[in-house]
Each structure stands twice: as C-alpha cells, then as structure tokens.
Design an enzyme around this catalytic site. Structure first.
Site, PDB file in Angstrom:
ATOM      1  CD  GLU A 170      16.877   3.401  11.942  1.00  0.00           C
ATOM      2  OE1 GLU A 170      16.180   2.642  12.631  1.00  0.00           O
ATOM      3  OE2 GLU A 170      18.025   3.782  12.289  1.00  0.00           O
ATOM      4  CE  LYS A 174      16.653  -0.702  14.705  1.00  0.00           C
ATOM      5  NZ  LYS A 174      16.659   0.760  14.935  1.00  0.00           N
ATOM      6  CB  CYS A 188      20.049   1.672  13.255  1.00  0.00           C
ATOM      7  SG  CYS A 188      20.685   3.091  14.217  1.00  0.00           S
TER       8      CYS A 188
END
Length: 523
Positions: free
Chosen positions: A73, A168, A201
């Site tokens: 990321e 995300k 994440c």
C-alpha cells in the site's frame, strides 16, 4: 515462406511454450506467488513514482516463475501523481494509453511483458458529477473541483488489462481520501484456476468487506498494507498469520517498509497449515518473497521458507495498546503451576501455566508476565472504534503495568529466568455480534508462534462461544500468547464517510501525511 516469417513463427511458439511451462494452470495443485516488502525511494521531482523500481523487481531473476505478484500500500505514487483507473468491466489495457498517468500505463505494459498478474496500490482520482452521484444513488455532494480521491488496489491480468479495482472502505486517518457510498468487493479470477479476493490494510480488522468475501467462499486473498505495528497484540505478521489461520485461507500480504513509522511485515500464509514465508525488519528493504502455494483443497503440505527477521526495538517504531484499562494479574513464578481465573466485564478467563526455572547469566534482563483479560471497546488512533474480547499472557519489562506492551532495547541482553512448559487459556465469550476468534502470539523476533506449536479449539453455542488455546511446545521467548476476539459488524453505506474531496487545507495536510509515511521528499 520467407526467413523472416519462419523466425517470427518460431519466436511466437517459443513464447507460447515458455509461458505454458512457467505459468500454473487450472489443473495445477499449486501456484507461485510473490509478495514485495518495499521501502519507497526519496522522490526528487513532482511527477516521480516508484514504477522503475517496481519494474526492476518484476523482471528480476527471482520473479521468473511467479504467477501473481503483490506490491504494498501507498508506495507507488503520491497525491501529486494521482491517476484515473479504468472500470474493470471494460477490460481496458492502459499500456501506451494517454488517458492514464504514465506510471499506470507502465505497470500495465509490465504485466503484459512479464506475463504475470500484478496487484498494485495507487492513489486514484475519479470524476464526480451530480449525474454520476445520482446514477449510483449517492446523496453526498461532489467536491468543487469535481474529483474524488481513493486508496485503490488495481489488478492487471497477464495481458495488462485492468480486471479488478477496489477502493479502500476502512480508512485509517487518511485525510483527503474518499470512500465509495457503499462498500466495493474486490474479487478476480485467474487463468490458473484460483479466485482471489483483495482488500487493504485496516480492512483486515473489520467485517466489511474482507470477511464478507470470505463468507462468499473465496479461499485466496491479496493484501497490500502499510501497517503500523502495535504491541502486544497487533504487530503486522502477528495479525496476518492469525487472520489467515482463523479463516483457513491463503493470504498474500505485501508490506510497506518504513521503520520510522513502524511499517514492516510481509508474508505468504496457508491458513491453518501456517506461514510459508514472512519477514519483519527494521532495515530499509526492497525484496520479493516467492513461495509455492498449495491450492485450497489440494491437501498438499506447505514447504516453509526461512523467516527473515532483523529488528532492534530502538530501530522500529512500535505503537502501544492502551492496556491500562485491561484487568491484569502478575504471573507468580515462585510456583511451578499457575492457576487463576481473571474477569473483566462479562468475560472470565481461566489460565493454567506450567513453569520451569532456568539458570541465566548475572548481567541479563528478564521479562515479567501478566495474565490479561479485556471485554470492551477501543479506539484505533481515532480512525475507528472496535469491540474486543481478550484472554492472554503478555510480557512486561518490569513489574509495573506501564511496562507491559514494551520491549527491551537492542543493547540489553535478555534471558528469561523460566520457561513456559505449558500454557492453557480458556474463555467463554458472550455472543454480541460476530465473534472472530483468533490465536494471538508473538515471540522475541516479532514472529508468531508456529501453528504446529499451539492448538486452538472453538465451540459455538446459541448465547456464547467457548475457546481454548494451548501451547504444545516449551517456550522461553514469548511476548504474547492468548486468544484475541474481534467483534465484527457489517457496514453498508458511507453516510458517515467523506465523499467530496476536502478543502485545500485538508488536501495539503493529506499531502504532508502521505509524503511523511512514504519517506519521500519532493521538490
């Protein structure tokens, strides 16, 4: 037939047969995966990205047989080089396409030329108009400049086409980033017969979207991350291996590398079979880790690689959980057997530990240990709230609670005065939402205890879940060992998430934040 066309035909056949030899197929029992731990370069110019460094890794000798490669990321581009990303439904190949930023085009060409599936993470820009908002049922207004910004995974197939895109959903203090109004679900199929899910994440701690994809039957996952490790329960590989174990899925995790903010942690995990390869390091690292991954259902055993660790506690920044609100009790090492029941709120945990004293040198330091129980909420640095239930043993540098979740510095020689011969921890967890029950362990190398060295048993009932974890091999180097239960709840829309790009001031703050964590300097 001319000599030119004869040579051309031979070249084509060579490429075809070469690809078929190195690429896994639907009939293969395994596939070859590569995950990259990547320390981003210091950018000197506004339009610079990490694409050249990515290409060097992709075309390296170590990558020759890789079917799918994953990069971490927020290490490819910055807020100054945002790019449009095509809709995967269109199967667009951005290679040599001026509609997209040069680095995205380059990555598309690289996927095509290397004949690999590539997963990258970018800062994406997307056009926002009243018409587009209405078409997706999003009541939130667009920004004045007509652009939204997303933290986005992009997946290229072997031809360089964009076949999947995921924006995300669970942001972690990412100023200037937007969320979609409803969560997206990143899923893609490969020519070697494996369907992958992917997320980013902070998503790993929530039900939406990661756990929903697991519930749909997907068994292999891609995970770009820039993790900020936290003691004693949430360091990077500790979380990755536990998530893969509990879901019994293959997980390909690629971690950003920046010791100053505690970012490291890359690995390939085969569910309950354990870790195939993993690394935690405080050194600047750009390295590809390659492993042969058994397809789920193949019943093939994994072949673990050597885990790579090079961490000094003063070199790697580590956050610390606010454990002062937990109920704890010091482990009494004067007795060979420790038995205790400890409670917090609605949770009671039973602990049994068998201890054997050992002789140590006079100039060394030892950890003390506390039994730990927690049932309640926590904040993740103000970015989100979570609900946890924990039964664990944790290490402390002295007898005070304030020293727990901390480690000795590298210059201190550490030798524990006793060995845990056996540990048994049991908890009865009231069902208050979906309980995601994970084994949670960590040793002095910041690696979890191997799957073969513990046993986790879980039984679900109408009103509660019973869980038990036991250590099956003696250990003298534990930092954490226990049961970590994440209470997961589904989220459906972005009513509380930002849609429009923030003000110029917020965008500037976002730029500074991204440049800081990437370690970049742009002139």
């Amino acid at each position: 037939m001319s000599k030119f066309w004869t040579k051309f035909r031979l070249l084509v056949l060579f490429v075809i047969f070469s690809d078929s030899d190195q690429a896994s197929t639907p009939d293969s029992l395994t596939y070859v995966a590569g995950v990259v731990e990547f320390n981003p370069p210091i950018f000197k110019y506004r339009n610079e990205t990490s694409a050249p460094e990515y290409r060097n890794i992709i075309f390296s000798k170590e990558a020759e047989d890789v079917d799918i490669m994953v990069f971490p990321e927020m290490t490819l581009n910055t807020v100054l080089t945002t790019t449009f990303v095509p809709d995967p439904k269109l199967k667009i190949v951005p290679c040599d396409n001026a509609d997209y930023e040069e680095f995205l085009s380059s990555m598309s060409c690289t996927a095509r030329d290397s004949r690999k599936y590539l997963v990258i993470n970018v800062i994406e820009k997307a056009t926002c108009t009243n018409t587009t908002q209405e078409s997706i049922g999003d009541p939130r207004p667009c920004s004045s400049n007509g652009l939204n910004s997303y933290n986005t995974n992009v997946v290229f197939d072997r031809n360089g086409a964009v076949i999947s895109r995921y924006r995300k959903w669970n942001l972690f203090g990412e100023l200037g980033r937007n969320t979609t109004y409803k969560p997206e679900y990143g899923v893609f199929d490969t020519d070697f017969g494996v369907r992958f899910g992917h997320f980013i994440c902070f998503d790993i701690l929530f039900y939406t979207p990661a756990q929903e994809i697991v519930s749909s039957g997907v068994t292999d996952f891609v995970f770009p991350t820039m993790w900020f490790s936290e003691l004693p329960f949430l360091t990077a590989v500790q979380v990755q291996s536990a998530w893969a174990y509990t879901n019994d899925v293959n997980l390909l995790a690629a971690g950003a590398n920046n010791a100053a903010v505690g970012s490291t942690g890359t690995g390939i995990y085969a569910g309950k079979q354990g870790t195939i390869v993993a690394t935690m390091t405080a050194n600047p690292l750009r390295k590809l880790f390659v492993a042969t991954v058994p397809k789920k259902g193949s019943n093939l055993a994994i072949t673990p690689s050597i885990e790579e660790n090079d961490i000094g506690s003063q070199d790697l920044f580590l956050k610390r959980d606010h454990i002062e609100s937990y109920n704890t009790s010091i482990v009494d090492t004067s007795s060979e057997i420790v038995r205790e029941t400890l409670c917090h709120e609605d949770l009671c945990c039973d602990f049994i530990a068998v201890i054997k004293n050992q002789t140590v040198s006079g100039n060394s330091s030892s950890y003390t240990y506390r039994l730990t129980v927690y049932d309640g909420n926590r904040s993740y640095s103000g970015a989100a709230e979570g609900s946890l239930k924990i039964c664990s043993i944790m290490a402390c540098t002295n007898a005070t609670l304030a020293s727990c979740g901390r480690v000795f510095t590298r210059d201190v020689q550490v030798e524990n005065t006793f060995i845990f011969q056996d540990i048994l921890i049991e908890g009865k967890f009231r069902n208050s939402g979906m309980l995601f029950v994970m084994p949670n362990s960590l040793d002095f190398t910041y690696m979890p205890v191997k799957n073969s060295e513990y046993y986790l048993n879980k039984q679900e009932y109408i009103n509660h879940t019973y869980a038990q974890i036991s250590l099956t091999q003696p250990r003298a180097n534990l930092l954490t060992f226990g049961i970590y239960v994440n209470v997961l709840n589904k989220t459906e829309s972005g009513d509380t998430a930002s849609s429009a790009k923030l003000s110029l001031l917020a965008l500037l703050a976002s730029s500074i934040f991204v440049l800081f964590i990437n370690g970049n300097l742009i002139r």
